[in-house]
Design a protein around this motif. Structure first.
Motif, mmCIF file in Angstrom:
data_model
loop_
_atom_site.group_PDB
_atom_site.id
_atom_site.type_symbol
_atom_site.label_atom_id
_atom_site.label_comp_id
_atom_site.label_asym_id
_atom_site.label_seq_id
_atom_site.Cartn_x
_atom_site.Cartn_y
_atom_site.Cartn_z
ATOM 1 N N SER A 20 0.823 -1.203 0.000
ATOM 2 C CA SER A 20 0.000 0.000 0.000
ATOM 3 C C SER A 20 0.858 1.254 0.000
ATOM 4 O O SER A 20 0.504 2.260 -0.625
ATOM 5 C CB SER A 20 -0.933 0.000 1.211
ATOM 6 N N SER A 21 1.992 1.213 0.687
ATOM 7 C CA SER A 21 2.874 2.377 0.733
ATOM 8 C C SER A 21 3.481 2.665 -0.631
ATOM 9 O O SER A 21 3.555 3.817 -1.064
ATOM 10 C CB SER A 21 3.993 2.148 1.761
ATOM 11 N N VAL A 22 3.915 1.607 -1.311
ATOM 12 C CA VAL A 22 4.496 1.791 -2.643
ATOM 13 C C VAL A 22 3.428 2.247 -3.627
ATOM 14 O O VAL A 22 3.665 3.126 -4.473
ATOM 15 C CB VAL A 22 5.144 0.477 -3.117
ATOM 16 N N LEU A 23 2.242 1.671 -3.530
ATOM 17 C CA LEU A 23 1.142 2.067 -4.412
ATOM 18 C C LEU A 23 0.790 3.530 -4.198
ATOM 19 O O LEU A 23 0.603 4.284 -5.174
ATOM 20 C CB LEU A 23 -0.076 1.188 -4.146
ATOM 21 N N TYR A 24 0.715 3.955 -2.942
ATOM 22 C CA TYR A 24 0.421 5.363 -2.665
ATOM 23 C C TYR A 24 1.500 6.274 -3.254
ATOM 24 O O TYR A 24 1.191 7.301 -3.872
ATOM 25 C CB TYR A 24 0.313 5.601 -1.158
ATOM 26 N N ALA A 25 2.765 5.911 -3.039
ATOM 27 C CA ALA A 25 3.865 6.753 -3.528
ATOM 28 C C ALA A 25 3.815 6.905 -5.041
ATOM 29 O O ALA A 25 4.045 7.995 -5.583
ATOM 30 C CB ALA A 25 5.204 6.161 -3.091
ATOM 31 N N LEU A 26 3.495 5.820 -5.753
ATOM 32 C CA LEU A 26 3.435 5.879 -7.214
ATOM 33 C C LEU A 26 2.262 6.737 -7.675
ATOM 34 O O LEU A 26 2.415 7.614 -8.543
ATOM 35 C CB LEU A 26 3.322 4.466 -7.776
ATOM 36 N N ILE A 27 1.075 6.506 -7.109
ATOM 37 C CA ILE A 27 -0.101 7.280 -7.506
ATOM 38 C C ILE A 27 0.073 8.751 -7.147
ATOM 39 O O ILE A 27 -0.290 9.645 -7.924
ATOM 40 C CB ILE A 27 -1.356 6.692 -6.840
ATOM 41 N N ASP A 28 0.655 9.010 -5.991
ATOM 42 C CA ASP A 28 0.871 10.396 -5.569
ATOM 43 C C ASP A 28 1.809 11.122 -6.521
ATOM 44 O O ASP A 28 1.586 12.288 -6.863
ATOM 45 C CB ASP A 28 1.422 10.408 -4.146
ATOM 46 N N ALA A 29 2.873 10.439 -6.960
ATOM 47 C CA ALA A 29 3.808 11.059 -7.907
ATOM 48 C C ALA A 29 3.129 11.363 -9.235
ATOM 49 O O ALA A 29 3.357 12.418 -9.846
ATOM 50 C CB ALA A 29 5.008 10.138 -8.115
ATOM 51 N N ILE A 30 2.283 10.446 -9.703
ATOM 52 C CA ILE A 30 1.578 10.660 -10.969
ATOM 53 C C ILE A 30 0.621 11.840 -10.864
ATOM 54 O O ILE A 30 0.572 12.712 -11.745
ATOM 55 C CB ILE A 30 0.826 9.386 -11.374
ATOM 56 N N VAL A 31 -0.149 11.896 -9.769
ATOM 57 C CA VAL A 31 -1.144 12.955 -9.607
ATOM 58 C C VAL A 31 -0.474 14.304 -9.415
ATOM 59 O O VAL A 31 -0.939 15.326 -9.948
ATOM 60 C CB VAL A 31 -2.076 12.627 -8.424
ATOM 61 N N ASP A 32 0.624 14.345 -8.672
ATOM 62 C CA ASP A 32 1.332 15.617 -8.474
ATOM 63 C C ASP A 32 1.813 16.188 -9.803
ATOM 64 O O ASP A 32 1.846 17.411 -9.990
ATOM 65 C CB ASP A 32 2.518 15.414 -7.536
ATOM 66 N N ASP A 33 2.188 15.318 -10.725
ATOM 67 C CA ASP A 33 2.656 15.787 -12.027
ATOM 68 C C ASP A 33 1.510 16.344 -12.861
ATOM 69 O O ASP A 33 1.743 17.111 -13.805
ATOM 70 C CB ASP A 33 3.338 14.644 -12.780
ATOM 71 N N TYR A 34 0.267 15.980 -12.537
ATOM 72 C CA TYR A 34 -0.876 16.550 -13.242
ATOM 73 C C TYR A 34 -0.908 18.069 -13.089
ATOM 74 O O TYR A 34 -1.291 18.790 -14.022
ATOM 75 C CB TYR A 34 -2.182 15.970 -12.698
ATOM 76 N N PHE A 35 -0.556 18.560 -11.905
ATOM 77 C CA PHE A 35 -0.592 20.009 -11.677
ATOM 78 C C PHE A 35 0.419 20.732 -12.565
ATOM 79 O O PHE A 35 0.156 21.840 -13.052
ATOM 80 C CB PHE A 35 -0.310 20.307 -10.202
ATOM 81 N N VAL A 36 1.587 20.111 -12.768
ATOM 82 C CA VAL A 36 2.593 20.713 -13.652
ATOM 83 C C VAL A 36 2.048 20.804 -15.070
ATOM 84 O O VAL A 36 2.191 21.838 -15.750
ATOM 85 C CB VAL A 36 3.895 19.892 -13.611
#
Length: 321
Positions: free
Chosen positions: A137-153
């Protein structure tokens, strides 16, 4: 191309032989992350044999335009997320799906092209930087969070392009503005078709319909969900701005056309007045005194010029010109 990373008590190790997966899955406290880029048919068959993935799940993983979703299978979950990038040279968005198989102690990611978030998340995971722990779950969160954060860029880059389009609307000679607006609206529509289902995925995870995250980790998932809500609202706002920009562009084009028609109409009035004089003196009747006078022709030309100048002055003072 594949990357198989294993975390055990003594630390991380890279494994090259996929045949070891079944043995690693049987070991306690072993966490596996297998990342596949453009997997071959033999590698897909290996996944089915080693993990026991359903053929329909593997078929979804190979689809290029599969919509974001989450599905439950016996012993694992299928999550499809999208990485979004901005191509500055083509001024367009690029969408790349990432299929995630999430099990009790493994994460399998399948993608058709390079996704930098995978390498970044793997590096963060290995250094334990901003990753809650050593759970799937921690790795899954980290991956999804990185993808979503890049949406703002990406959304900020689209916002800058919208500002350029709004400035170009008031510049003469920018006939391609309309095509740029329609292209942006299409990209934003595709972007929203990705963000909205992904928000539903996070909503399912938060409601614990699919139990992946522990209660203490839900705060992190809720933060990513809030980001997707903000993204959806921003996308809708940008689409409204583009609709207003398109209305302004069409209004300006209509005003310019009306101005052109008005100028042509005024010139046609002047020419009609001059044609009236030329038509009268072109009738060639016998009893027309001016036809026999030496000053008849200059008089007719002068009369036409006087009428044209007079009408021009009148139109100018009336602010019609």
């Amino acid at each position: 191309m594949h990357t198989l990373t294993v975390f055990q008590r003594h630390g991380f190790q890279a494994v090259t032989d996929l045949d070891q997966i079944s043995d690693l899955l049987m070991q306690p406290r072993t966490l596996i992350w297998l990342d596949l880029e453009q997997p071959t048919a033999s590698e897909i068959e290996r996944l089915r044999a080693e993990f026991g993935f359903h053929p329909l799940a593997l078929e979804d993983a190979l689809q290029e335009h599969e919509r974001p979703k989450i599905e439950t299978y016996p012993g694992y979950y299928l999550i499809i997320f999208y990485s979004v990038g901005y191509n500055a040279s083509e001024r367009s968005l690029q969408f790349l799906p990432i299929t995630l198989f999430v099990g009790a102690n493994y994460l399998v990611s399948i993608r058709s092209g390079p996704v930098r978030h995978v390498q970044q998340t793997l590096a963060r995971w290995q250094t334990n930087s901003h990753v809650p722990g050593y759970q799937v779950s921690s790795v899954l969160y980290a991956l999804i969070d990185a993808i979503v954060d890049d949406y703002f860029v990406v959304l900020d880059q689209i916002g800058e392009q919208i500002d350029e389009v709004e400035e170009a609307i008031f510049q003469r000679g920018r006939q391609e503005v309309a095509s740029e607006i329609f292209t942006l609206k299409k990209d934003l529509l595709l972007f929203r078709r990705i963000v909205a289902p992904e928000r539903d995925i996070l909503n399912v995870l938060l409601r614990q319909e699919v139990r992946i995250f522990q209660p203490r980790e839900l705060a992190y998932v809720r933060d990513v969900y809030d980001h997707l809500v903000r993204l959806t609202e921003s996308i809708d706002l940008y689409r409204d701005l583009l609709s207003s920009a398109l209305d302004s562009y069409l209004s300006l084009q209509g005003n310019q056309l009306n101005q052109l028609v008005k100028v042509l109409t005024l010139w046609s009035i002047i020419l009609m007045a001059c044609s009236l004089v030329a038509g009268i003196y072109g009738m060639n009747f016998v009893f027309m005194p001016e036809l026999e006078q030496p000053w008849g022709y200059p008089f007719a030309l002068g009369l036409m010029l006087t009428i044209a100048v007079g009408l021009g002055i009148y139109f100018k003072r009336s602010n019609w010109w």
